[in-house]
Write a protein that holds these residues in place. Sequence first.
Motif, mmCIF file in Angstrom:
data_model
loop_
_atom_site.group_PDB
_atom_site.id
_atom_site.type_symbol
_atom_site.label_atom_id
_atom_site.label_comp_id
_atom_site.label_asym_id
_atom_site.label_seq_id
_atom_site.Cartn_x
_atom_site.Cartn_y
_atom_site.Cartn_z
ATOM 1 N N ALA A 1 8.472 -28.546 -15.207
ATOM 2 C CA ALA A 1 8.654 -27.521 -14.298
ATOM 3 C C ALA A 1 7.734 -27.399 -13.163
ATOM 4 C CB ALA A 1 8.737 -26.011 -15.147
ATOM 5 N N ALA A 2 8.052 -27.278 -11.920
ATOM 6 C CA ALA A 2 7.298 -27.081 -10.798
ATOM 7 C C ALA A 2 7.372 -25.758 -10.354
ATOM 8 C CB ALA A 2 7.312 -28.196 -9.800
ATOM 9 N N ASN A 3 6.512 -25.043 -10.080
ATOM 10 C CA ASN A 3 6.545 -23.545 -9.779
ATOM 11 C C ASN A 3 5.709 -23.417 -8.561
ATOM 12 O OD1 ASN A 3 8.084 -22.788 -11.832
ATOM 13 N ND2 ASN A 3 6.431 -22.311 -13.138
ATOM 14 N N PHE A 4 6.252 -22.715 -7.381
ATOM 15 C CA PHE A 4 5.581 -22.239 -6.151
ATOM 16 C C PHE A 4 5.689 -20.805 -6.157
ATOM 17 C CE2 PHE A 4 6.056 -20.779 -1.862
ATOM 18 C CZ PHE A 4 4.910 -20.881 -1.330
ATOM 19 N N ASN A 5 4.955 -19.843 -5.861
ATOM 20 C CA ASN A 5 4.928 -18.491 -5.872
ATOM 21 C C ASN A 5 4.046 -18.278 -4.660
ATOM 22 O OD1 ASN A 5 6.117 -17.301 -8.607
ATOM 23 N ND2 ASN A 5 4.677 -19.137 -9.003
ATOM 24 N N ALA A 6 4.693 -16.932 -3.944
ATOM 25 C CA ALA A 6 3.810 -16.437 -2.867
ATOM 26 C C ALA A 6 4.058 -14.976 -2.831
ATOM 27 C CB ALA A 6 4.245 -16.977 -1.409
ATOM 28 N N GLY A 7 2.940 -14.127 -2.879
ATOM 29 C CA GLY A 7 3.310 -12.657 -3.206
ATOM 30 C C GLY A 7 2.108 -11.822 -2.205
ATOM 31 N N VAL A 8 2.450 -10.546 -2.432
ATOM 32 C CA VAL A 8 1.682 -9.475 -1.536
ATOM 33 C C VAL A 8 1.577 -8.430 -2.762
ATOM 34 C CG1 VAL A 8 3.455 -8.694 -0.271
ATOM 35 C CG2 VAL A 8 1.178 -8.302 0.233
ATOM 36 N N ASP A 9 0.470 -7.844 -2.817
ATOM 37 C CA ASP A 9 -0.054 -6.594 -3.503
ATOM 38 C C ASP A 9 -0.345 -5.601 -2.573
ATOM 39 O OD1 ASP A 9 0.469 -8.139 -5.982
ATOM 40 O OD2 ASP A 9 -1.925 -8.595 -6.186
ATOM 41 N N PHE A 10 0.266 -4.312 -2.695
ATOM 42 C CA PHE A 10 -0.024 -3.239 -1.674
ATOM 43 C C PHE A 10 -0.443 -1.861 -2.601
ATOM 44 C CE2 PHE A 10 4.504 -3.819 -2.680
ATOM 45 C CZ PHE A 10 4.962 -2.443 -2.904
ATOM 46 N N GLU A 11 -0.738 -1.196 -1.832
ATOM 47 C CA GLU A 11 -1.282 0.354 -1.979
ATOM 48 C C GLU A 11 -1.032 1.369 -0.782
ATOM 49 O OE1 GLU A 11 -4.709 1.177 -4.006
ATOM 50 O OE2 GLU A 11 -4.427 -0.107 -5.621
ATOM 51 N N LEU A 12 -0.200 2.380 -1.017
ATOM 52 C CA LEU A 12 0.277 3.135 -0.075
ATOM 53 C C LEU A 12 -0.040 4.666 -0.324
ATOM 54 C CD1 LEU A 12 3.380 1.526 1.074
ATOM 55 C CD2 LEU A 12 1.457 1.182 2.309
ATOM 56 N N PHE A 13 -0.117 5.548 0.689
ATOM 57 C CA PHE A 13 -0.154 7.053 0.397
ATOM 58 C C PHE A 13 -1.362 7.392 -0.500
ATOM 59 C CE2 PHE A 13 4.513 5.903 1.027
ATOM 60 C CZ PHE A 13 4.412 6.128 2.364
#
Length: 353
Positions: free
Chosen positions: A23-35
């Motif tokens: 298995a070969a995995n690629f991940n791209a993400g963003v974490d966020f906080e609002l208000f």
Amino acid sequence: MAPTTRFGGPNQNTNYDLRWEKAANFNAGVDFELFGSKLSGSLNYYIRTNRDLLGNYNVSNPPNIQGQTFANVGTMRNTGFELQLNASVLRKGDFTYDLGFTGAYNNNKFVSFSNALFQGQKYIDVVGMPAPGSPGTMQRLQEDTRIGSFYALKSAGVNDQGALLVYNKKGEVIPGNQATNDDKQFVGNGLPKFTMGLSNNFKYKKWDLSVFLRGAFGYKLFNTYAFYLGTPATQENANVLKSAYDGGKYSKLTSPTTYSTLSDYFLEPGGFLKIDNVTLSYTQPVQTKFLQSVRIYATSRNLATFTKFTGGDPDLIQVNGLYPGVNKNSDNNGTLDYYPSTTQLLLGVQLTF
């Protein structure tokens, strides 16, 4: 792998190159906080490629003893998005409401049956349906196609004689018993496109209530029970389901000429929303030397399922693996085995020392 023998002869080809799937995995993400951190979460995009999938692949015979070899050949790719949200919805006096959401959208493709050593076929017809009759296979695993693709006749309704009508490869309407395998086409898919979970947590003074919902959407299920037991023409002198005489679509199939014809007439929406867990509790602090609090709770599991599927709880039909969306046995062939889901009620006391 050395070949096993039966009655003095090998029943499979030798393959010393068997290995673990990769298995070969690629991940791209963003974490966020609002208000002011009242809303937080993450969004991820992924590509997951599985190579060297194990399966039986056609080989020449001779020089091979058998016409198929179990080998690491297949390649499959999944892409999609995963979303997680946490929200503080309400804070008012002694009352609070917090929400948590997880959701995933998946796009799947079976890439290839071939590699440098094995030149596999472009497709495999899978999930053979059992007798009575000779229904054939229900799905096709094909290159550049989503796994779990139902490959069957496309229904054109039911005629006045109660026989199933289907479309042939020319688009003409014919009786189902006159159709051939060449008339089959892709008619749906058993792999959910979207899955989700939603947690709701309420608190008022010493009371706590949690409600967890879970669902899967955007796919079809083959109603095996209706196909074998749900029409008037299913079997003579045999018990049948209520659907055979309730005035619905399955009760229209009265002619035995097409009762074992596989078509999308028996495909139903598999999407569901389930009240998976509900817990109500009361916590009483205790001011003693050895005991801090007493919590009394009641929990209900699998409380209710909302779905258009009429063949039982859709959550009990496997929708992962290579052949999702139809009841199967250990050999990945169709089966009528079914164990109903149950609703559980648990009462308990939790002591904190």
